[in-house]
Design a protein around this motif. Structure first.
Motif, PDB file in Angstrom:
ATOM      1  N   GLU A 141      -0.987   9.326 -10.100  1.00 29.13           N
ATOM      2  CA  GLU A 141      -1.234   8.323 -11.139  1.00 29.13           C
ATOM      3  C   GLU A 141      -0.047   7.358 -11.257  1.00 29.13           C
ATOM      4  O   GLU A 141      -0.223   6.136 -11.355  1.00 29.13           O
ATOM      5  N   ASP A 142       1.187   7.896 -11.243  1.00 25.99           N
ATOM      6  CA  ASP A 142       2.367   7.040 -11.302  1.00 25.99           C
ATOM      7  C   ASP A 142       2.455   6.120 -10.092  1.00 25.99           C
ATOM      8  O   ASP A 142       2.813   4.940 -10.201  1.00 25.99           O
ATOM      9  N   ILE A 143       2.143   6.677  -8.927  1.00 25.30           N
ATOM     10  CA  ILE A 143       2.201   5.876  -7.694  1.00 25.30           C
ATOM     11  C   ILE A 143       1.204   4.727  -7.758  1.00 25.30           C
ATOM     12  O   ILE A 143       1.527   3.575  -7.438  1.00 25.30           O
ATOM     13  N   GLY A 182       1.338 -11.435   8.322  1.00 24.30           N
ATOM     14  CA  GLY A 182       0.779 -10.272   8.990  1.00 24.30           C
ATOM     15  C   GLY A 182       1.820  -9.272   9.446  1.00 24.30           C
ATOM     16  O   GLY A 182       1.487  -8.209   9.976  1.00 24.30           O
ATOM     17  N   TYR A 183       3.093  -9.580   9.248  1.00 25.79           N
ATOM     18  CA  TYR A 183       4.166  -8.654   9.605  1.00 25.79           C
ATOM     19  C   TYR A 183       4.200  -7.512   8.596  1.00 25.79           C
ATOM     20  O   TYR A 183       4.001  -7.723   7.398  1.00 25.79           O
ATOM     21  N   THR A 184       4.446  -6.274   9.057  1.00 25.14           N
ATOM     22  CA  THR A 184       4.473  -5.123   8.172  1.00 25.14           C
ATOM     23  C   THR A 184       5.752  -4.328   8.344  1.00 25.14           C
ATOM     24  O   THR A 184       6.401  -4.377   9.390  1.00 25.14           O
ATOM     25  N   GLU A 185       6.104  -3.614   7.291  1.00 26.10           N
ATOM     26  CA  GLU A 185       7.218  -2.669   7.323  1.00 26.10           C
ATOM     27  C   GLU A 185       6.732  -1.372   6.684  1.00 26.10           C
ATOM     28  O   GLU A 185       6.108  -1.391   5.620  1.00 26.10           O
ATOM     29  N   ASN A 186       7.016  -0.253   7.341  1.00 28.38           N
ATOM     30  CA  ASN A 186       6.665   1.059   6.803  1.00 28.38           C
ATOM     31  C   ASN A 186       7.921   1.776   6.323  1.00 28.38           C
ATOM     32  O   ASN A 186       8.925   1.800   7.031  1.00 28.38           O
ATOM     33  N   ARG A 187       7.868   2.351   5.137  1.00 28.32           N
ATOM     34  CA  ARG A 187       8.989   3.115   4.594  1.00 28.32           C
ATOM     35  C   ARG A 187       8.488   4.449   4.073  1.00 28.32           C
ATOM     36  O   ARG A 187       7.445   4.520   3.418  1.00 28.32           O
ATOM     37  N   THR A 188       9.241   5.502   4.348  1.00 30.95           N
ATOM     38  CA  THR A 188       8.933   6.825   3.812  1.00 30.95           C
ATOM     39  C   THR A 188       9.828   7.082   2.615  1.00 30.95           C
ATOM     40  O   THR A 188      11.046   6.993   2.709  1.00 30.95           O
ATOM     41  N   PHE A 189       9.205   7.400   1.478  1.00 32.47           N
ATOM     42  CA  PHE A 189       9.944   7.701   0.256  1.00 32.47           C
ATOM     43  C   PHE A 189      10.023   9.222   0.084  1.00 32.47           C
ATOM     44  O   PHE A 189       8.990   9.899   0.029  1.00 32.47           O
ATOM     45  N   LYS A 225       0.865  -1.192   0.000  1.00 27.98           N
ATOM     46  CA  LYS A 225       0.000   0.000   0.000  1.00 27.98           C
ATOM     47  C   LYS A 225       0.896   1.235   0.000  1.00 27.98           C
ATOM     48  O   LYS A 225       1.930   1.252   0.661  1.00 27.98           O
ATOM     49  N   MET A 226       0.488   2.256  -0.755  1.00 25.35           N
ATOM     50  CA  MET A 226       1.274   3.489  -0.767  1.00 25.35           C
ATOM     51  C   MET A 226       0.342   4.686  -0.605  1.00 25.35           C
ATOM     52  O   MET A 226      -0.707   4.763  -1.236  1.00 25.35           O
ATOM     53  N   PHE A 227       0.757   5.603   0.279  1.00 21.95           N
ATOM     54  CA  PHE A 227      -0.032   6.801   0.557  1.00 21.95           C
ATOM     55  C   PHE A 227       0.820   8.029   0.252  1.00 21.95           C
ATOM     56  O   PHE A 227       1.926   8.163   0.795  1.00 21.95           O
ATOM     57  N   GLN A 228       0.311   8.910  -0.578  1.00 22.01           N
ATOM     58  CA  GLN A 228       1.062  10.117  -0.938  1.00 22.01           C
ATOM     59  C   GLN A 228       0.830  11.199   0.115  1.00 22.01           C
ATOM     60  O   GLN A 228      -0.303  11.535   0.441  1.00 22.01           O
ATOM     61  N   ILE A 229       1.919  11.713   0.657  1.00 22.58           N
ATOM     62  CA  ILE A 229       1.838  12.788   1.649  1.00 22.58           C
ATOM     63  C   ILE A 229       1.829  14.145   0.963  1.00 22.58           C
ATOM     64  O   ILE A 229       1.023  15.020   1.280  1.00 22.58           O
ATOM     65  N   ASP A 230       2.739  14.323   0.020  1.00 19.63           N
ATOM     66  CA  ASP A 230       2.797  15.514  -0.828  1.00 19.63           C
ATOM     67  C   ASP A 230       3.470  15.075  -2.127  1.00 19.63           C
ATOM     68  O   ASP A 230       3.884  13.911  -2.260  1.00 19.63           O
ATOM     69  N   PRO A 231       3.595  15.965  -3.129  1.00 18.59           N
ATOM     70  CA  PRO A 231       4.145  15.549  -4.430  1.00 18.59           C
ATOM     71  C   PRO A 231       5.538  14.940  -4.376  1.00 18.59           C
ATOM     72  O   PRO A 231       5.943  14.241  -5.304  1.00 18.59           O
ATOM     73  N   LYS A 232       6.295  15.170  -3.283  1.00 19.52           N
ATOM     74  CA  LYS A 232       7.645  14.618  -3.190  1.00 19.52           C
ATOM     75  C   LYS A 232       7.813  13.591  -2.068  1.00 19.52           C
ATOM     76  O   LYS A 232       8.922  13.135  -1.809  1.00 19.52           O
TER      77      LYS A 232
END
Length: 341
Positions: free
Chosen positions: A172-174, A156-163, A138-145
């Motif tokens: 649209e690309d995301i 059920g294990y998860t990892e969160n990464r900030t791009f 899953k990916m969530f856009q915070i702002d354009p960058k």
């Protein structure tokens, strides 16, 4: 030679006293403070016997004794009490929201609580990446960058990464990139993700405008997801432990905190170095002593396969309150299991 009941009483008192004071323990202290019904001479003789058997050590600078790793092992296997305060149980129970979104968040919150209560470092050792497969991205856009990506495994294990992108990336690309990855990578073993991503690189290049930035972000994240299954909270607490006043010892300790493979090899008692001391309490909590370091781990059973389960742990000097630490980990592990099972 088996320990007599008197030796057991003396060993327990020495462990309790040394944990409380960090000072070598002499026979006079045991007589005066613990009301042992034996003479100082008898206690000294038994202390000498316990030392010869490897349960006690005698520091060069003191006439008193301190517990050895073998002594701590006996203490944890035979002398721990199950006596958590009811108020502590209530406080811990109220921390966990039964609607918590995922296992990782629950364990990380537990690490924060445990490190605060014990003034030691606490951590999570996640399931071995070799035993997990990618379930969803899953990916969530915070702002354009900026975007946050969540990787979810089949356990059920998860990892969160900030791009953080150097240029703007469209929603649209995301979405296109995420859809392709979910379609092509679902069911892939975690450790194979970097190679599998490389194989679909041409497809991403054709379909996604900002291809390079997204590809590089996912490539780095997959590598970390496959290798980093270790999380710690409260590592700064170790700086205040007298055992780590030596800067070289502190540097050595940070190596363990930074290297998940090294740490996994250390706590896996099935393949552990024969020179390390291991204990398993009657309730299944595992303890490993390596030199002056102690690691207490409690398995969080979310699967019938032990390799898919996570571990909650406390790391500290071998002079720690084992009774309190073991009871905390046992209770919190059970709470988390109840939440997710």
């Amino acid at each position: 030679m088996a320990l007599t009941q008197r030796m057991v009483e003396i060993l327990k008192a020495i462990v309790d006293e040394f944990v409380a004071t960090a000072e070598p323990v002499g026979s006079k202290t045991l007589v005066d403070k613990y009301d042992l019904p034996y003479s100082s001479a008898t206690i000294r003789n038994d202390m000498a016997t316990l030392e010869s058997m490897g349960y006690l050590e005698k520091p060069h600078t003191s006439a008193g004794r301190i517990p050895s790793n073998k002594g701590y092992q006996y203490y944890c296997e035979h002398l721990l009490r199950k006596d958590m305060d009811e108020e502590v149980k209530y406080a811990l129970s109220s921390i966990f929201d039964r609607k918590s979104s995922n296992l990782e968040d629950a364990i990380k919150e537990s690490c924060r609580v445990v490190s605060e209560m014990t003034k030691l470092a606490s951590g999570m050792l996640g399931p071995d990446a070799k035993m997990q497969k990618l379930e969803h991205i899953k990916m969530f856009q915070i702002d354009p960058k900026t975007a946050v990506c969540v990787f979810i495994s089949d356990t059920g294990y998860t990892e969160n990464r900030t791009f953080n992108f150097q240029e703007q990336v469209s929603m649209e690309d995301i979405e296109t990139c995420t859809d392709i990855l979910n379609e092509r990578l679902r069911g892939t073993p975690i450790y194979e993700l970097p190679d599998k991503l490389e194989s679909i690189k041409p497809l991403l290049n054709q379909s996604v405008q900002r291809f390079e930035m997204l590809y590089n972000a996912f490539a780095g994240a997959f590598i970390k997801f496959a290798t980093e299954t270790l999380y710690f909270d409260g590592t700064s607490n170790m700086m205040y432990q007298p055992e780590y006043a030596d800067i070289e010892k502190l540097k050595e300790l940070t190596r363990f905190f930074d290297d998940s493979k090294l740490f996994r090899s250390l706590v896996d008692y099935k393949t552990n170095n024969e020179n390390d001391v291991v204990a398993i309490t009657p309730r299944g909590t595992e303890l490993v002593w390596k030199d002056d370091l102690a690691i207490v781990t409690s398995e969080i059973r979310i699967s019938d396969n032990p390799d898919e389960n996570a571990r909650l742990m406390v790391v500290g000097p071998r002079r720690m309150e084992y009774n309190r630490v073991v009871n905390l980990l046992d209770f919190i592990s059970k709470e988390i299991e109840d939440m997710f099972n």
